[in-house]
Design a protein around this motif. Structure first.
Motif, PDB file in Angstrom:
ATOM      1  N   VAL B 203       0.100  69.480  51.318  1.00 31.86           N
ATOM      2  CA  VAL B 203       1.349  68.685  51.935  1.00 31.86           C
ATOM      3  C   VAL B 203       2.593  69.544  51.874  1.00 31.86           C
ATOM      4  CG1 VAL B 203       2.693  66.391  51.766  1.00 31.86           C
ATOM      5  CG2 VAL B 203       0.384  66.847  50.529  1.00 31.86           C
ATOM      6  N   ASP B 204       2.682  70.285  50.857  1.00 33.21           N
ATOM      7  CA  ASP B 204       4.014  71.011  50.911  1.00 33.21           C
ATOM      8  C   ASP B 204       4.195  72.408  51.337  1.00 33.21           C
ATOM      9  OD1 ASP B 204       5.624  68.862  49.706  1.00 33.21           O
ATOM     10  OD2 ASP B 204       4.303  69.137  47.844  1.00 33.21           O
ATOM     11  N   THR B 205       3.141  72.898  51.865  1.00 29.80           N
ATOM     12  CA  THR B 205       3.258  74.179  52.498  1.00 29.80           C
ATOM     13  C   THR B 205       3.555  74.159  54.024  1.00 29.80           C
ATOM     14  OG1 THR B 205       0.892  74.081  52.320  1.00 29.80           O
ATOM     15  CG2 THR B 205       2.018  75.523  50.719  1.00 29.80           C
ATOM     16  N   VAL B 206       3.339  72.814  54.745  1.00 32.22           N
ATOM     17  CA  VAL B 206       3.210  73.089  56.102  1.00 32.22           C
ATOM     18  C   VAL B 206       4.826  73.360  56.579  1.00 32.22           C
ATOM     19  CG1 VAL B 206       1.223  71.883  56.772  1.00 32.22           C
ATOM     20  CG2 VAL B 206       3.011  70.539  56.069  1.00 32.22           C
ATOM     21  N   ASP B 207       4.999  73.673  57.722  1.00 35.96           N
ATOM     22  CA  ASP B 207       6.257  74.339  58.134  1.00 35.96           C
ATOM     23  C   ASP B 207       7.107  73.157  58.879  1.00 35.96           C
ATOM     24  OD1 ASP B 207       4.800  73.915  60.254  1.00 35.96           O
ATOM     25  OD2 ASP B 207       5.075  75.830  60.823  1.00 35.96           O
ATOM     26  N   ILE B 208       6.624  71.688  58.465  1.00 38.78           N
ATOM     27  CA  ILE B 208       7.565  70.648  59.324  1.00 38.78           C
ATOM     28  C   ILE B 208       8.538  70.231  58.098  1.00 38.78           C
ATOM     29  CG2 ILE B 208       5.678  69.783  60.670  1.00 38.78           C
ATOM     30  CD1 ILE B 208       4.929  67.588  58.462  1.00 38.78           C
ATOM     31  N   LEU B 209       8.557  70.638  56.960  1.00 36.17           N
ATOM     32  CA  LEU B 209       9.673  70.318  55.899  1.00 36.17           C
ATOM     33  C   LEU B 209      10.914  71.046  56.235  1.00 36.17           C
ATOM     34  CD1 LEU B 209       7.433  70.239  52.765  1.00 36.17           C
ATOM     35  CD2 LEU B 209       7.820  68.686  54.321  1.00 36.17           C
ATOM     36  N   SER B 210      11.891  70.226  56.035  1.00 39.89           N
ATOM     37  CA  SER B 210      13.360  70.620  56.080  1.00 39.89           C
ATOM     38  C   SER B 210      13.723  71.857  54.900  1.00 39.89           C
ATOM     39  CB  SER B 210      14.397  69.494  55.884  1.00 39.89           C
ATOM     40  OG  SER B 210      14.633  69.351  54.316  1.00 39.89           O
ATOM     41  N   ALA B 211      14.918  72.454  55.368  1.00 40.65           N
ATOM     42  CA  ALA B 211      15.128  73.601  54.482  1.00 40.65           C
ATOM     43  C   ALA B 211      15.579  73.551  53.124  1.00 40.65           C
ATOM     44  CB  ALA B 211      16.319  73.911  55.117  1.00 40.65           C
ATOM     45  N   SER B 212      15.869  72.190  52.865  1.00 40.05           N
ATOM     46  CA  SER B 212      16.310  71.770  51.475  1.00 40.05           C
ATOM     47  C   SER B 212      15.459  71.328  50.570  1.00 40.05           C
ATOM     48  CB  SER B 212      17.644  71.204  51.378  1.00 40.05           C
ATOM     49  OG  SER B 212      17.647  70.051  52.112  1.00 40.05           O
ATOM     50  N   GLU B 213      14.366  70.814  51.385  1.00 42.41           N
ATOM     51  CA  GLU B 213      13.151  70.210  50.592  1.00 42.41           C
ATOM     52  C   GLU B 213      12.633  70.737  49.376  1.00 42.41           C
ATOM     53  OE1 GLU B 213      12.384  66.994  51.081  1.00 42.41           O
ATOM     54  OE2 GLU B 213      10.650  67.037  49.724  1.00 42.41           O
ATOM     55  N   GLN B 214      12.331  72.162  49.579  1.00 42.19           N
ATOM     56  CA  GLN B 214      11.697  72.984  48.468  1.00 42.19           C
ATOM     57  C   GLN B 214      12.486  72.996  47.180  1.00 42.19           C
ATOM     58  OE1 GLN B 214       8.685  73.704  48.548  1.00 42.19           O
ATOM     59  NE2 GLN B 214       8.176  74.109  50.548  1.00 42.19           N
ATOM     60  N   LYS B 215      13.798  73.006  47.483  1.00 38.55           N
ATOM     61  CA  LYS B 215      14.933  73.191  46.471  1.00 38.55           C
ATOM     62  C   LYS B 215      14.807  71.699  45.641  1.00 38.55           C
ATOM     63  CE  LYS B 215      19.337  72.241  47.513  1.00 38.55           C
ATOM     64  NZ  LYS B 215      20.352  72.597  48.080  1.00 38.55           N
ATOM     65  N   TYR B 216      15.056  70.708  46.021  1.00 41.39           N
ATOM     66  CA  TYR B 216      14.872  69.385  45.411  1.00 41.39           C
ATOM     67  C   TYR B 216      13.630  69.199  44.780  1.00 41.39           C
ATOM     68  CZ  TYR B 216      19.648  68.392  47.264  1.00 41.39           C
ATOM     69  OH  TYR B 216      20.893  68.536  47.538  1.00 41.39           O
ATOM     70  N   GLN B 217      12.519  69.709  45.450  1.00 39.40           N
ATOM     71  CA  GLN B 217      11.249  69.508  44.825  1.00 39.40           C
ATOM     72  C   GLN B 217      11.290  70.412  43.451  1.00 39.40           C
ATOM     73  OE1 GLN B 217       7.680  69.996  47.003  1.00 39.40           O
ATOM     74  NE2 GLN B 217       8.197  68.251  48.641  1.00 39.40           N
ATOM     75  N   ALA B 218      11.697  71.566  43.401  1.00 40.42           N
ATOM     76  CA  ALA B 218      11.788  72.307  42.420  1.00 40.42           C
ATOM     77  C   ALA B 218      12.846  71.779  41.221  1.00 40.42           C
ATOM     78  CB  ALA B 218      12.446  73.785  42.617  1.00 40.42           C
ATOM     79  N   TYR B 219      13.879  71.134  41.593  1.00 43.08           N
ATOM     80  CA  TYR B 219      14.619  70.674  40.587  1.00 43.08           C
ATOM     81  C   TYR B 219      14.072  69.554  40.092  1.00 43.08           C
ATOM     82  CZ  TYR B 219      18.709  72.664  42.766  1.00 43.08           C
ATOM     83  OH  TYR B 219      19.785  73.676  43.417  1.00 43.08           O
ATOM     84  N   TRP B 220      13.163  68.682  40.700  1.00 47.93           N
ATOM     85  CA  TRP B 220      12.446  67.683  39.977  1.00 47.93           C
ATOM     86  C   TRP B 220      11.533  67.988  39.282  1.00 47.93           C
ATOM     87  CZ3 TRP B 220      12.866  62.897  38.855  1.00 47.93           C
ATOM     88  CH2 TRP B 220      11.632  61.897  38.531  1.00 47.93           C
ATOM     89  N   ARG B 221      10.669  68.998  39.564  1.00 46.65           N
ATOM     90  CA  ARG B 221       9.721  69.650  38.621  1.00 46.65           C
ATOM     91  C   ARG B 221      10.112  70.095  37.484  1.00 46.65           C
ATOM     92  NH1 ARG B 221       6.252  70.731  43.212  1.00 46.65           N
ATOM     93  NH2 ARG B 221       7.549  72.385  44.091  1.00 46.65           N
ATOM     94  N   GLN B 222      11.477  70.797  37.509  1.00 43.42           N
ATOM     95  CA  GLN B 222      12.150  71.288  36.229  1.00 43.42           C
ATOM     96  C   GLN B 222      12.521  70.146  35.354  1.00 43.42           C
ATOM     97  OE1 GLN B 222      13.515  74.749  37.001  1.00 43.42           O
ATOM     98  NE2 GLN B 222      13.542  74.741  34.755  1.00 43.42           N
ATOM     99  N   TYR B 223      13.062  69.090  35.813  1.00 46.86           N
ATOM    100  CA  TYR B 223      13.666  67.867  35.237  1.00 46.86           C
ATOM    101  C   TYR B 223      12.133  67.281  34.603  1.00 46.86           C
ATOM    102  CZ  TYR B 223      14.915  63.267  34.243  1.00 46.86           C
ATOM    103  OH  TYR B 223      15.280  61.927  33.598  1.00 46.86           O
ATOM    104  N   PHE B 224      11.145  67.055  35.250  1.00 46.17           N
ATOM    105  CA  PHE B 224      10.052  66.589  34.757  1.00 46.17           C
ATOM    106  C   PHE B 224       9.556  67.142  33.533  1.00 46.17           C
ATOM    107  CE2 PHE B 224       5.248  65.778  34.666  1.00 46.17           C
ATOM    108  CZ  PHE B 224       5.364  64.636  34.639  1.00 46.17           C
TER     109      PHE B 224
END
Lengths: 415, 301
Positions: B203-224
């Motif tokens: 899901v998270d590797t296809v190129d349809i995601l927006s530019a900032s998406e990966q950033k917030y995902q990383a923040y969330w993983r960090q938080y988790f």
């Protein structure tokens, strides 16, 4: 400092705050802004310790001028320090919320400079979320003891829940472990919030348009097992907090050793079973019409560790049992071990239009494991013989672990 | 021995119920078309919208709104062989009206309540576990693989919660989704090529995601990771609260079990004993029935 590092430090520092409830508040979204608050609360994830994550739980800063013995963020600890700007917190909350990671924000802070300064920073974040971003999600904010009442009032106006931590079960322990904090400073905002919430509820009954003030009420938290108070004292304190300040919840957190300190007890593992029993007793006080005095007293200052508090109470008052399930009223049914609010209601609802039989009880959702020893149906027990409290206790208590090895047995044999 | 077949739609099911009630018939089995019936000589009941609607309005006048919700949820559960029990429940509801839902000791009522609880429970659970990904065009997209056919119910929750945001909740297993364009909900289907790519690449590797998406995902993983107390680690409790079958589309990585990337390979495995075709063409109608039966208008209220 990178935002990633700040998240790591400041959520790691907030993890000992127990409350993650997002229930008790209902905010509708009328098509403006983002979010809503659901009355039942929604959990969004569960962390590796099994606790739910429903709120983004962070400190605004972990710089703190206090030196409390049990706290990971005390000023004498050499831990990395960081601080969010209010904008960073708002951006994280909004973007996490849009992606449905969270139900809202839980905002706390170490006390930097002065209580007033810290409280003002907290209020800035909450105000920006509510006013600029029209955020209708759930917000829980800490009131800092010693902050001025106007600031606390502001917090209550924007947040769903405001809480002040009572920290420890007695004033003596507080003086010993957190000498810079005063019991009076903690109780004052609690009292202030309690009165304000009550007045606001009254206003709301008269006018729907009256502004909300902390619709999900106030809560508090205390560390247990860091100081020598018995369960008896803790439960009586909780009961008086519920009664005097109308708290929604008292949270108990088993002391996790984070610091080396001569004033603290030496524990290897947090006392999770004690915490669990305290919560069970707390529930009995809040929803089952028990008083703390019925569960623990001078003669039995500690809750029974082997059986739950309601079973323990029933076994100590065995003369009141068995209860006839076809005729007993709601309050009496609630006192039967194994029957909860839902089972009691269903029993009453079912027997209204059909004769109740023992075999119906499991069908309507009653768990018979404990209840079977305390109920009769049309004068008959589920078991053949009436057993003594000692025998029932032996059946309900967990089997004693084999004393020799101390090694956890594996369910699947040796791997 | 009689067995009835219906066309697999909610309407069809209700038509069959109406027929059974009118004729006072007690078929030994009611099943969607295409299911392998053990009994021979199955008669097909053709769906009749007017007749279904009559039964619904009869139920509306006689029973509590919750009763209709239970019936709809049983249908959405997509378990096999619930139909006869549900028919018994409907008969009971017509006979006893509002009291039916207090008959906890009645076997049919209990079975229906249990099934309905599973469905509403999954809707509530997904209200928390759905993870939106921001796409390049600003739409938020959430893939899910629920046990029951609950996408519409989940969408209803988000219509109220995120009304100013364009989003799609997509059922990867059933191959359809609901799109909210800030005004109304419409059913959508993903194009085959994208579907295949997401299944292959994750899901998270296809190129349809927006530019900032990966950033917030990383923040969330960090938080988790940071929010868990190491001294209290309890993976069993974690798995009990958040079953592993929901982990596939999470952003965070729970430690309490093996995390597997990429969606399930086989499609339509949920339809045990039924051909997947029995639900074809029902999506729009499901959505309509959803709106009709839960009081949602589909647009903004």
């Amino acid at each position: 400092m990178q935002l990633e590092d700040k998240i790591s430090i400041l959520s790691g520092a907030a993890k000992y705050d127990v409350s993650c409830a997002s229930s008790g508040s209902r905010r509708h979204n009328k098509g403006m802004g983002m979010g809503s608050a659901s009355c039942a609360g929604i959990c969004h994830s569960w962390s590796d310790d099994g606790r739910c994550i429903s709120l983004l739980k962070i400190l605004l800063t972990n710089r703190c001028m206090y030196d409390c013995a049990y706290c990971a963020n005390r000023c004498s600890n050499p831990v990395p320090r960081a601080a969010f700007t209010p904008e960073e917190v708002v951006d994280l909350t909004v973007n996490f919320y849009k992606r449905n990671y969270i139900e809202g924000l839980f905002l706390s802070s170490g006390v930097e400079r002065s209580p007033d300064y810290t409280m003002e920073q907290l209020v800035r974040v909450v105000r920006a979320l509510r006013m600029q971003h029209e955020f209708h999600g759930y917000i829980h904010v800490k009131a800092i003891p010693g902050a001025s009442e106007t600031l606390i009032e502001d917090a209550g106006r924007y947040a769903d829940r405001v809480s002040v931590n009572i920290e420890l079960p007695s004033e003596r322990s507080l003086n010993l472990l957190a000498p810079q904090k005063k019991r009076g400073d903690i109780l004052m905002p609690m009292d202030f919030l309690g009165r304000h919430i009550l007045a606001n509820r009254d206003e709301r009954t008269r006018s729907r348009r009256a502004p909300l003030f902390a619709p999900a009420g106030q809560s508090t938290q205390m560390v247990v097992s860091a100081s020598p108070e018995p369960d008896c004292q803790i439960l009586h304190l909780a009961e008086s907090l519920y009664r005097r300040y109308r708290l929604k919840r008292v949270y108990y957190s088993a002391y996790v050793p984070v610091n080396e300190d001569a004033r603290l007890p030496c524990v290897r593992q947090p006392e999770l079973l004690r915490e669990h029993r305290l919560y069970q007793a707390d529930w009995l006080v809040r929803f089952y019409n028990f008083t703390a005095g019925e569960l623990v007293d001078e003669a039995h200052p500690q809750l029974d560790r082997d059986v739950d508090p309601k079973s323990a109470w029933a076994l100590n008052h065995f003369e009141r049992f068995p209860i006839e399930v076809t005729t007993a009223d709601y309050e009496t049914l609630l006192r039967v071990p194994g029957l909860g609010v839902r089972s009691a209601r269903r029993i009453i609802g079912t027997r209204r239009h059909a004769p109740l039989r023992f075999e119906d009880l499991p069908k309507i959702g009653v768990v018979m494991k404990r209840a079977r020893y305390f109920l009769t149906c049309h004068g008959r027990f589920a078991e053949q013989t009436l057993q003594s409290p000692e025998m029932i206790r032996a059946l309900l208590a967990p089997p004693k672990a084999p004393p020799d090895t101390g090694v956890q047995l594996s369910l699947f044999g040796e791997m | 021995m009689t067995a009835w077949e219906y066309d697999g739609t909610f309407e069809g099911l209700l038509t069959a119920f109406a027929a059974a009630i009118d004729m006072d018939a007690h078929p030994d089995d009611i099943a969607p078309e295409g299911a392998q019936l053990a009994l021979s000589g199955a008669g097909l009941i053709a769906g009749d919208p007017a007749r279904a609607e009559r039964l619904v309005s009869l139920l509306r006048t006689r029973c509590a709104p919750l009763t209709l919700k239970h019936i709809l949820y049983c249908f959405l559960s997509e378990t096999s062989g619930y139909e006869r029990t549900l028919l018994e429940y409907v008969r009971c509801a017509l006979a006893h009206g509002k009291r039916v839902d207090t008959f906890h000791a009645n076997d049919a009522v209990r079975a229906v309540h249990e099934l309905s609880r599973k469905v509403s429970g999954e809707i509530h659970r997904l209200g928390g576990l759905v993870r939106f990904r921001e796409l390049g065009d600003g739409t938020f997209w959430a893939p899910v693989e629920p046990d029951h056919n609950v996408v519409c119910g989940v969408a209803l929750h988000f219509m109220r919660r995120l009304p100013n945001q364009e989003w799609i909740i997509y059922d990867m297993r059933r191959g359809y989704g609901v799109r909210w364009d800030t005004h109304e909900c419409t059913p959508v289907t993903m194009n085959e090529e994208l579907d295949a790519r997401i299944r292959k690449e994750g899901v998270d590797t296809v190129d349809i995601l927006s530019a900032s998406e990966q950033k917030y995902q990383a923040y969330w993983r960090q938080y988790f990771e940071a929010i868990s107390i190491g001294a209290r680690t309890n993976p069993r409790l974690q798995r009990r609260n958040m079953p592993q079958r929901y982990w596939r589309y999470l952003v965070e990585r729970p430690a309490g079990g093996a995390w597997r990337a990429g969606p399930r390979a086989v499609r339509g495995t949920h339809l045990s004993g039924r051909s997947p075709g029995c639900l074809r063409g029902t999506r729009e109608r499901n959505l309509l029935y959803w709106k009709a039966n839960t009081g949602a208008t589909g647009g903004r209220e």
